[in-house]
Design an enzyme around this catalytic site. Structure first.
Site, PDB file in Angstrom:
ATOM      1  CG  ASP A 128      -1.823   1.237   1.251  1.00 42.91           C
ATOM      2  OD1 ASP A 128      -2.756   1.284   0.440  1.00 42.91           O
ATOM      3  OD2 ASP A 128      -1.573   2.139   2.076  1.00 42.91           O
TER       4      ASP A 128
ATOM      5  CD  GLU B 202      -5.299   0.252  -2.877  1.00 41.69           C
ATOM      6  OE1 GLU B 202      -6.526   0.218  -2.658  1.00 41.69           O
ATOM      7  OE2 GLU B 202      -4.535   1.042  -2.320  1.00 41.69           O
TER       8      GLU B 202
ATOM      9  CG  ASP C 118      -0.844   3.620   5.475  1.00 42.06           C
ATOM     10  OD1 ASP C 118      -1.891   3.936   4.885  1.00 42.06           O
ATOM     11  OD2 ASP C 118      -0.048   4.450   5.945  1.00 42.06           O
TER      12      ASP C 118
END
Length: 366
Positions: free
Chosen positions: A185, A269, A351
């Site tokens: 992340d 992502e 996170d």
């Protein structure tokens, strides 16, 4: 496996070679701007389009009468510039069809990304490279090139010149990395948070040199245009921007190489970085960390070193999903860095929890 790999070296030119390279860069810029202006005028008057080949033929006919100075440089410089323009228009129209934001080609400015590309007879020696019309140029380090040279791109950064040699290299099929699968992340407080709990700080070079950059920019804006002092000031600003860029690139290269060589799978992502840059409060910080460059390097290095890159969907709720029980929160503002799950009571770091959910996503789609 055959791949394209670039080798970049700093040149060590003399005064004559600097002038000749500047002429090549100016000719390439002129051809690009000339081609762009011609395309716009052609569409406005006749609603027609053209391509690089037709424009190169048209430019060759005008050389002898209108632009005789173009014979001082290699024919490859304007030819490759027109090909770049053609590629820019293809990307623009492809983006329109796909519903993506791809900007319309813009005119180039002198002193901004000065570069040109050459093809043909290109040879390398221990500490030198031979280019068409430029001859043998000295390098500041020894070359270690493998494979067939496809092209050479010469670019200027502040007062330094670099050559990037694109080569077609055959490498053995990489063995699959035996490390674990990790979720990553990206963030602003920490550059990356890994699913095993590791957090890696970003150097944030722009933030580090921001005070100095503002001072130099303010000093530069007060100088008289066209003066020698203003030229010296512009050079100092360009050198500082180069240092900031190099610091960021060095950090990202080292991190991505370490991850792709030791982890069998990396999950990230699909962030809308372009949309995030529209946020006035966060745009400078997002641009400083370099998320887009991080993903781009992961994409090709995972192929080189035998790992796998998995991209989770853009709207996958990694941050607001409890990694313990799977409960999904209704909303999760950026101001919330830690939270407790109302269902199972588990305490989460925002996170790290998102990274763990990304790792679970990879397992679910495997």
């Amino acid at each position: 496996m055959i791949i394209n790999r670039a080798y970049r070296y700093e040149l060590k030119p003399n005064v004559r070679e600097r002038i000749l390279m500047a002429k090549h860069a100016g000719c390439a810029r002129f051809a690009y701007n000339w081609g762009l202006a011609r395309r716009i005028a052609l569409y406005q008057t006749e609603k027609k389009s053209t391509n690089a080949i037709a424009q190169h033929r048209e430019l060759n006919k005008l050389k002898q009468t209108n632009f005789p100075w173009m014979y001082e440089v290699s024919k490859c410089a304007p030819q490759e510039a027109l090909r770049d323009l053609d590629r820019a228009f293809k990307n623009f129209f492809a983006g329109l069809k796909a519903g993506e934001r791809v900007g319309f080609p813009k005119f180039k400015k002198k002193g901004v990304h000065d570069s040109f590309r050459l093809t043909g007879s290109i040879r390398v020696e221990d500490k030198a490279v031979q280019l068409p019309r430029l001859g043998v140029l000295r390098l500041k380090e020894e070359t270690g090139i493998a494979g067939r040279i496809l092209s050479a791109t010469v670019s200027r950064e502040a007062d330094r010149w670099f050559v990037s040699l694109t080569c077609e290299v055959e490498i053995p099929e990489p063995e699959q990395v035996t490390g674990e699968v990790i979720g990553i992340d990206v963030g602003l407080n920490h550059f990356v948070s890994i699913s095993d709990g590791t957090k890696i700080e970003a150097p944030k070079p722009l933030g580090k040199y921001l005070k100095r950059l503002k001072r130099l920019s303010k000093k530069h804006s007060r100088m008289q245009k066209g003066s020698n002092n203003r030229k010296k000031s512009a050079l100092g600003l360009a050198r500082l921007h180069r240092r900031i860029r190099n610091s960021r690139q060095d950090f990202i290269h080292k991190l991505t190489t370490a991850l792709t060589k030791t982890k069998s799978g990396i999950v990230i992502e699909d962030l809308n970085v372009h949309g995030m840059l529209q946020n006035d409060r966060l745009s400078r910080h997002i641009a400083d960390v370099g998320w887009g460059e991080f993903r781009q390097q992961l994409a090709y290095k995972t192929v080189w070193y035998g790992s796998t890159l998995i991209v989770a969907p853009r709207f996958y709720p990694s941050s607001k999903t409890c990694s313990s029980c799977g409960y999904v929160m209704d909303s999760m503002p950026l101001s919330i860095r830690e939270w407790d799950c109302p269902c199972c009571g588990a305490h989460h770091d925002r996170d790290v929890n998102a990274a763990v959910n990304l790792k679970k996503y990879a397992i679910s789609v495997a």
